[in-house]
Design a protein around this motif. Structure first.
Motif, short mmCIF file in Angstrom:
data_model
loop_
_atom_site.label_atom_id
_atom_site.label_comp_id
_atom_site.label_asym_id
_atom_site.label_seq_id
_atom_site.Cartn_x
_atom_site.Cartn_y
_atom_site.Cartn_z
N GLY A 265 0.79 -1.22 0.00
CA GLY A 265 0.00 0.00 0.00
C GLY A 265 0.82 1.27 0.00
N VAL A 266 2.14 1.14 0.06
CA VAL A 266 3.01 2.31 0.04
C VAL A 266 3.25 2.73 -1.40
CG1 VAL A 266 5.26 3.24 0.70
CG2 VAL A 266 4.13 1.54 2.16
N LYS A 267 2.85 3.92 -1.75
CA LYS A 267 2.96 4.41 -3.11
C LYS A 267 4.10 5.41 -3.25
CE LYS A 267 -0.77 2.15 -4.32
NZ LYS A 267 -0.73 0.99 -5.24
N ASN A 268 4.63 5.51 -4.47
CA ASN A 268 5.66 6.51 -4.81
C ASN A 268 6.89 6.41 -3.91
OD1 ASN A 268 3.93 7.60 -6.82
ND2 ASN A 268 2.92 8.87 -5.26
N PHE A 269 7.29 5.19 -3.61
CA PHE A 269 8.51 4.98 -2.82
C PHE A 269 9.43 4.04 -3.58
CE2 PHE A 269 11.03 2.53 0.23
CZ PHE A 269 11.68 3.56 0.90
N ASP A 270 10.67 4.45 -3.72
CA ASP A 270 11.65 3.65 -4.45
C ASP A 270 12.94 3.60 -3.64
OD1 ASP A 270 13.22 2.29 -6.20
OD2 ASP A 270 13.00 3.67 -7.88
N ILE A 271 13.30 2.41 -3.18
CA ILE A 271 14.51 2.26 -2.39
C ILE A 271 15.75 2.69 -3.18
CG2 ILE A 271 15.94 0.61 -1.11
CD1 ILE A 271 13.52 -1.08 -0.65
N ASN A 272 15.70 2.48 -4.49
CA ASN A 272 16.86 2.80 -5.32
C ASN A 272 17.22 4.28 -5.30
OD1 ASN A 272 17.32 0.13 -6.30
ND2 ASN A 272 15.55 0.36 -7.65
N ASP A 273 16.25 5.12 -4.95
CA ASP A 273 16.53 6.56 -4.86
C ASP A 273 17.46 6.88 -3.70
OD1 ASP A 273 14.92 7.03 -7.03
OD2 ASP A 273 13.14 7.52 -5.85
N TYR A 274 17.62 5.92 -2.79
CA TYR A 274 18.42 6.16 -1.59
C TYR A 274 19.69 5.31 -1.58
CZ TYR A 274 14.02 8.29 -0.32
OH TYR A 274 12.89 9.07 -0.34
N LEU A 275 20.03 4.71 -2.73
CA LEU A 275 21.30 3.99 -2.85
C LEU A 275 22.39 4.99 -3.21
CD1 LEU A 275 20.32 0.73 -4.78
CD2 LEU A 275 20.68 1.03 -2.33
N ILE A 276 23.53 4.87 -2.57
CA ILE A 276 24.59 5.86 -2.76
C ILE A 276 25.16 5.81 -4.18
CG2 ILE A 276 26.36 4.30 -1.85
CD1 ILE A 276 27.71 6.79 -0.62
N VAL A 277 25.24 4.61 -4.78
CA VAL A 277 25.79 4.53 -6.13
C VAL A 277 24.86 5.16 -7.15
CG1 VAL A 277 27.25 2.52 -5.74
CG2 VAL A 277 24.86 2.19 -6.32
N ASN A 278 23.56 5.11 -6.89
CA ASN A 278 22.62 5.76 -7.81
C ASN A 278 22.76 7.28 -7.78
OD1 ASN A 278 21.75 3.24 -8.38
ND2 ASN A 278 19.69 3.46 -7.55
N GLN A 279 23.23 7.81 -6.67
CA GLN A 279 23.48 9.25 -6.59
C GLN A 279 24.65 9.63 -7.50
OE1 GLN A 279 21.08 10.79 -4.96
NE2 GLN A 279 20.38 8.71 -4.49
N ILE A 280 25.63 8.74 -7.62
CA ILE A 280 26.75 9.01 -8.53
C ILE A 280 26.26 9.06 -9.97
CG2 ILE A 280 28.96 8.11 -9.37
CD1 ILE A 280 29.40 6.83 -6.66
N SER A 281 25.35 8.15 -10.32
CA SER A 281 24.82 8.11 -11.69
C SER A 281 24.00 9.34 -12.01
CB SER A 281 23.97 6.84 -11.88
OG SER A 281 24.73 5.68 -11.66
N GLU A 282 23.37 9.94 -10.99
CA GLU A 282 22.51 11.10 -11.23
C GLU A 282 23.30 12.38 -11.49
OE1 GLU A 282 19.20 11.33 -11.41
OE2 GLU A 282 19.00 9.16 -11.23
N LEU A 283 24.56 12.40 -11.09
CA LEU A 283 25.34 13.64 -11.19
C LEU A 283 26.02 13.72 -12.56
CD1 LEU A 283 26.91 13.80 -7.62
CD2 LEU A 283 24.91 15.01 -8.49
N ASP A 284 25.25 14.13 -13.57
CA ASP A 284 25.83 14.31 -14.90
C ASP A 284 26.11 15.78 -15.13
OD1 ASP A 284 23.31 15.37 -15.20
OD2 ASP A 284 22.54 13.73 -16.43
N LEU A 285 26.44 16.12 -16.37
CA LEU A 285 26.81 17.50 -16.68
C LEU A 285 25.65 18.47 -16.50
CD1 LEU A 285 28.94 16.83 -19.89
CD2 LEU A 285 29.80 17.68 -17.70
N SER A 286 24.43 17.98 -16.63
CA SER A 286 23.25 18.85 -16.55
C SER A 286 22.55 18.76 -15.21
CB SER A 286 22.27 18.49 -17.67
OG SER A 286 21.87 17.13 -17.57
N ALA A 287 23.18 18.16 -14.20
CA ALA A 287 22.54 18.00 -12.90
C ALA A 287 22.22 19.35 -12.27
CB ALA A 287 23.44 17.19 -11.97
N SER A 288 21.01 19.47 -11.75
CA SER A 288 20.59 20.72 -11.12
C SER A 288 21.13 20.81 -9.70
CB SER A 288 19.06 20.80 -11.11
OG SER A 288 18.52 19.74 -10.32
#
Length: 319
Positions: A265-288
């Protein structure tokens, strides 16, 4: 008496600072004389060169494919004279009307002719977790190399606070991470123009902003791996865990867990958003700025919690 206490306190502080400096110096010395460090750096440079070479090869194959398809379309158009005559007649009768294309129409709107820049290639190496994987492997090897040797026992007897030993490892790994990233940039500055003719440097401001944020988050990831390796004290398990994190295996596992959580019943929750390696992938040249801030926060939580844990274990463990 107050003056005597102050002098004694200053003497103790200076002694601790001296011990910390000596520990850092010895770990830097150990880093310089660690063969695996040079092996990892050579592999990192080879992967950077291979990335540029593969990008050039893929672009060349794509260009040849488009040329071949265009030639085939031209041959079909010329051989089908009846269809061509029909459309020629229609065109003559209605010159202001819509025109038709004979044969197949190749849509190459998605095939960009823009040559990747050096900044793009550096982004691929770092945000693609190639460098993070190599750093994780080295961190496991470096962090545990002295745990069962006479080195850590002799150094541990010279310092009053064992946290100094952790701090010195962190400094050495910080230096190695900086060197690895700097080498990647240098190699791509040479390899990219060689393989991709006409490649430019790209936006320097975006590149250095990305490098700065990536260094911080990647370094926090390295600290986490260091803490994990020291706590587990098993190179095989630590290395497998680090490799699974950098290759996306944990992402697949947590995606399955997300499905179960959603069924609860938990909606809009993604554990992957809180993985440290995924934060590295998010930091591209256009990262806000929001993305960078979120990555810093997630990575800091992982690093701080793991460092507190390893300090507690390291302080009580017999070295």
């Amino acid at each position: 008496r107050s003056q005597e206490w102050s002098l004694r306190h200053i003497s103790l502080v200076s002694q601790e600072v001296r011990q910390m400096f000596n520990a850092v110096r010895m770990d830097i010395y150990r880093l310089i004389h660690t063969k695996s460090a040079y092996v990892i750096l050579v592999i990192a440079m080879a992967l950077a060169i291979a990335m540029s070479g593969m990008t050039a090869l893929v672009r060349s194959m794509a260009t040849e494919s488009i040329v071949e398809t265009t030639d085939n379309v031209t041959m079909v158009s010329e051989s089908d004279s009846e269809i061509a005559d029909e459309y020629d007649t229609a065109s003559a009768e209605s010159s202001n009307g819509p025109t038709a294309t004979v044969g197949l129409e190749v849509d190459d709107s998605d095939m960009s002719d823009e040559v990747p820049t050096i900044a793009d290639m550096v982004e691929s190496d770092i945000a693609g977790l190639d460098l993070a994987l190599l750093l994780a492997i080295f961190t496991v090897l470096f962090s545990t190399a002295d745990l069962n040797s006479g080195y850590i026992k002799s150094v541990g007897g010279q310092v009053k606070r064992r946290g100094v030993l952790l701090f010195s490892k962190m400094i050495a790994l910080s230096v190695f991470t900086f060197v690895a990233m700097a080498l990647d940039v240098i190699v791509q500055c040479i390899a990219t123009p060689l393989f991709l003719h006409g490649a430019e440097f790209g936006d320097a401001a975006d590149l250095f902003k990305m490098l700065g944020s990536q260094y911080v988050v990647t370094l926090l990831f390295v600290y986490f791996v260091m803490a994990m390796a020291i706590i587990i004290k098993n190179n095989v398990i630590s290395m497998i865990t680090a490799v699974c994190m950098c290759t996306g295996i944990f992402t697949l596992i947590f995606s399955g867990i997300n499905i179960l959580i959603e069924k609860i019943g938990v909606k809009n929750f993604d554990i992957n958003d809180y993985l440290i390696v995924n934060q590295i992938s998010e930091l591209d040249l256009s990262a806000s700025a929001k993305t960078v801030g979120g990555a810093f926060a997630v990575a800091a939580v992982w690093a701080v919690v793991s460092l507190i844990a390893v300090y507690g274990v390291f302080k009580r463990r017999d070295i």
